[in-house]
Design an enzyme around this catalytic site. Structure first.
Site, short mmCIF file in Angstrom:
data_model
loop_
_atom_site.label_atom_id
_atom_site.label_comp_id
_atom_site.label_asym_id
_atom_site.label_seq_id
_atom_site.Cartn_x
_atom_site.Cartn_y
_atom_site.Cartn_z
N TRP A 21 91.77 49.43 15.09
CA TRP A 21 92.46 48.61 15.26
C TRP A 21 93.76 48.59 14.35
CZ3 TRP A 21 92.73 43.65 12.29
CH2 TRP A 21 93.63 42.68 12.75
N TYR A 54 93.01 47.29 21.80
CA TYR A 54 93.95 47.91 20.85
C TYR A 54 94.91 48.66 21.54
CZ TYR A 54 89.70 46.77 17.95
OH TYR A 54 88.74 46.01 17.40
N PRO A 211 86.07 44.54 6.21
CA PRO A 211 85.56 44.35 5.09
C PRO A 211 86.81 44.14 3.96
CG PRO A 211 85.67 46.66 5.87
CD PRO A 211 86.17 45.90 6.99
N LEU A 212 87.88 44.60 4.22
CA LEU A 212 89.11 44.33 3.12
C LEU A 212 89.90 43.25 3.35
CD1 LEU A 212 89.70 48.08 2.31
CD2 LEU A 212 88.28 46.55 0.86
N ALA A 213 89.43 42.49 4.65
CA ALA A 213 90.44 41.18 4.86
C ALA A 213 91.63 41.66 5.41
CB ALA A 213 90.20 39.98 3.92
N ARG A 230 100.48 47.03 6.88
CA ARG A 230 100.22 46.46 7.83
C ARG A 230 100.74 45.06 8.19
NH1 ARG A 230 93.84 45.32 9.65
NH2 ARG A 230 93.93 47.66 9.53
N GLY A 286 88.88 50.53 8.00
CA GLY A 286 90.06 50.82 8.63
C GLY A 286 91.14 51.63 7.61
P1 NDP Z 1 90.08 46.32 6.68
O1 NDP Z 1 89.87 44.83 6.22
O2 NDP Z 1 89.48 47.30 5.76
O3 NDP Z 1 91.74 46.73 6.64
C1 NDP Z 1 92.17 47.96 6.87
C2 NDP Z 1 93.43 48.24 6.29
O4 NDP Z 1 93.51 47.69 4.70
C3 NDP Z 1 94.02 49.61 6.29
O5 NDP Z 1 94.46 49.88 7.72
C4 NDP Z 1 95.12 49.51 5.25
O6 NDP Z 1 96.11 49.12 5.93
C5 NDP Z 1 94.50 48.78 4.03
N1 NDP Z 1 93.70 49.69 3.12
C6 NDP Z 1 92.53 50.09 3.57
N2 NDP Z 1 92.06 50.81 2.45
C7 NDP Z 1 93.11 50.72 1.53
C8 NDP Z 1 93.04 51.18 0.33
N3 NDP Z 1 92.09 51.93 -0.18
N4 NDP Z 1 94.27 50.93 -0.45
C9 NDP Z 1 95.22 50.48 0.21
N5 NDP Z 1 95.15 49.60 1.37
C10 NDP Z 1 93.96 50.04 2.00
O7 NDP Z 1 89.58 46.81 8.19
P2 NDP Z 1 90.19 46.52 9.59
O8 NDP Z 1 90.81 44.89 9.49
O9 NDP Z 1 91.20 47.51 9.83
O10 NDP Z 1 89.06 46.34 10.36
C11 NDP Z 1 88.24 47.73 10.64
C12 NDP Z 1 87.57 47.87 11.81
O11 NDP Z 1 87.06 46.79 12.34
C13 NDP Z 1 89.02 47.82 12.90
O12 NDP Z 1 89.55 49.31 12.89
C14 NDP Z 1 88.21 47.59 14.06
O13 NDP Z 1 87.78 48.63 14.64
C15 NDP Z 1 87.22 46.63 13.91
N6 NDP Z 1 87.52 45.32 14.09
C16 NDP Z 1 87.07 44.40 15.13
C17 NDP Z 1 87.33 43.26 15.39
C18 NDP Z 1 86.52 42.39 16.39
O14 NDP Z 1 87.19 41.51 16.82
N7 NDP Z 1 85.39 42.94 17.01
C19 NDP Z 1 88.42 42.49 14.83
C20 NDP Z 1 89.29 43.37 13.73
C21 NDP Z 1 88.78 44.80 13.57
P3 NDP Z 1 97.66 49.35 5.74
O15 NDP Z 1 98.48 50.13 6.68
O16 NDP Z 1 98.37 48.11 4.99
O17 NDP Z 1 97.82 50.33 4.39
#
Ligand code: NDP
Length: 327
Positions: A21, A54, A211-213, A230, A286
């Site tokens: 996503w 997506y 998991p990381l909001a 993001r 993510g």
């Molecule tokens: P997170 O809350 O973990 O956010 C991920 C984002 O946080 C990354 O893309 C990155 O963004 C930033 N990040 C992650 N790790 C780090 C780090 N170590 N240091 C710095 N920045 C970091 O997860 P998502 O919101 O992406 O959700 C995970 C998955 O869950 C999605 O990919 C999707 O498959 C699923 N999902 C399902 C939904 C549903 O309605 N069923 C809704 C939302 C998600 P940046 O680009 O800013 O660096």
């Protein structure tokens, strides 16, 4: 990597998995997707999450092209997708779980992913207008036709999940086996309280998201909005607003000394906290960069450090989920 059963099924999923996503297509092209997915797979990840909505189908195209290039044995990994919002702005194709849409949806996803089947097909939200019975039959048929192995729900209310299970049981159809809910330090109520009976009575699985909001729990927003984040993407103004929430930022700041005392990063601590809950089957990570993924995969080793004292300290900062009859 540890593996957990996906609910009461025989299938086991890596407790950390990878989703697409926001990232795939918007931030991650096919080359970068290959790099991310290979790093995950090499670490033992066997579950890759996607959805037709997506990037309006483009995220599935990127994942499909990456899988083709990676050329892994199909039986060695699981791919998921989801349906509800659709990708065409047309009556019967948006915000629906009607039979026609679901069956056309799975065919479209399989073609974009270049796969013969997905492992879990989710109903991405509940549809208040289509009878649940119609949806259950369509999902059952999709499985019977070999286009999906299992089906699940995402952000359905517990009574909607139970209704679907009951209909399936009455007609001897394939039941939904897992939810995909949000679960993180800021979003505990539904997972910990509302779903408690669904876990207890049906052993329902969970593949949890954000998991990381969306990055808030990494601490990266403590000094403002990073340019390459993001929250700075076009069309993500709603997220940027959330990343300036003073109350949430204060909580993240308060979590910093705990992470430091455990010798881990904020991301690892926040992910490990999700893993600590036995009702979580897999935490979907993510990442827009491979270094983030590598860091986050290190969360597994932090779980053992989360003793009751540490958990209590975390609860004090973030608050706990409440029973319905609590004040
Ligand atoms: P997170 O809350 O973990 O956010 C991920 C984002 O946080 C990354 O893309 C990155 O963004 C930033 N990040 C992650 N790790 C780090 C780090 N170590 N240091 C710095 N920045 C970091 O997860 P998502 O919101 O992406 O959700 C995970 C998955 O869950 C999605 O990919 C999707 O498959 C699923 N999902 C399902 C939904 C549903 O309605 N069923 C809704 C939302 C998600 P940046 O680009 O800013 O660096």
């Amino acid at each position: 990597m540890n593996y957990r059963h996906l609910g009461r099924t025989g299938i086991r999923v890596s407790e950390l998995s990878l989703g697409s996503w926001v990232t795939f297509k918007n931030q991650v092209d096919v080359d970068a997707a290959v790099e991310l997915m290979a790093a995950a797979y090499d670490a033992g990840v066997n579950f890759f999450d996607n959805a037709e909505t997506y990037a309006y189908g483009k995220s599935e195209e990127v994942m499909g092209a990456a899988l083709k290039r990676l050329n892994w044995r199909r039986s060695s990994y699981l791919v998921t997708t989801k349906f509800f919002w659709g990708i065409h702005n047309n009556i019967n194709e948006r915000n629906t779980l009607n039979r026609k849409r679901l069956i056309e949806g799975i065919n479209g996803s399989l073609s974009r992913l270049q796969l013969d089947y997905v492992d879990v097909a989710y109903c991405h939200r509940a549809d208040k207008t289509t009878p649940i019975e119609e949806t259950v039959w369509a999902m059952h048929n999709i499985i019977e036709w070999g286009k999906a192995m299992y089906w699940g729900t995402s952000e359905w209310r517990p009574d909607e999940i139970v209704a679907a299970i009951n209909i399936a049981e009455k007609h001897h159809l394939h039941k939904p086996i897992t939810e995909q809910p949000e679960y993180n330090l800021f979003a505990r109520q539904r997972f910990e309280k509302e779903y408690a009976r669904v876990f207890q009575d049906y052993g329902y699985g969970t593949t949890i998201w954000s998991p990381l909001a969306s990055g808030m729990l990494t601490g990266k927003y403590l000094k403002g909005i990073p340019k390459d984040s993001r929250a700075n993407l076009k069309g993500y103004g709603w997220l940027q607003k959330r990343m300036k929430d003073k109350d949430q930022l204060a909580k993240v700041r308060a979590l910093q000394p705990i992470a430091k005392s455990l010798g881990c990063t904020l991301s690892q601590l926040s992910i490990a906290w999700c893993l600590k809950n036995p009702n979580v089957s897999t935490v979907i990570l993510g990442a827009s960069r491979v270094e983030q993924l590598r860091e986050n995969l290190g969360a597994e080793k932090v779980v053992a450090k989360l003793n009751p004292k540490v958990m209590e300290k975390i609860d004090k900062i973030f608050g706990i989920a409440k029973d319905e009859d609590d004040d």
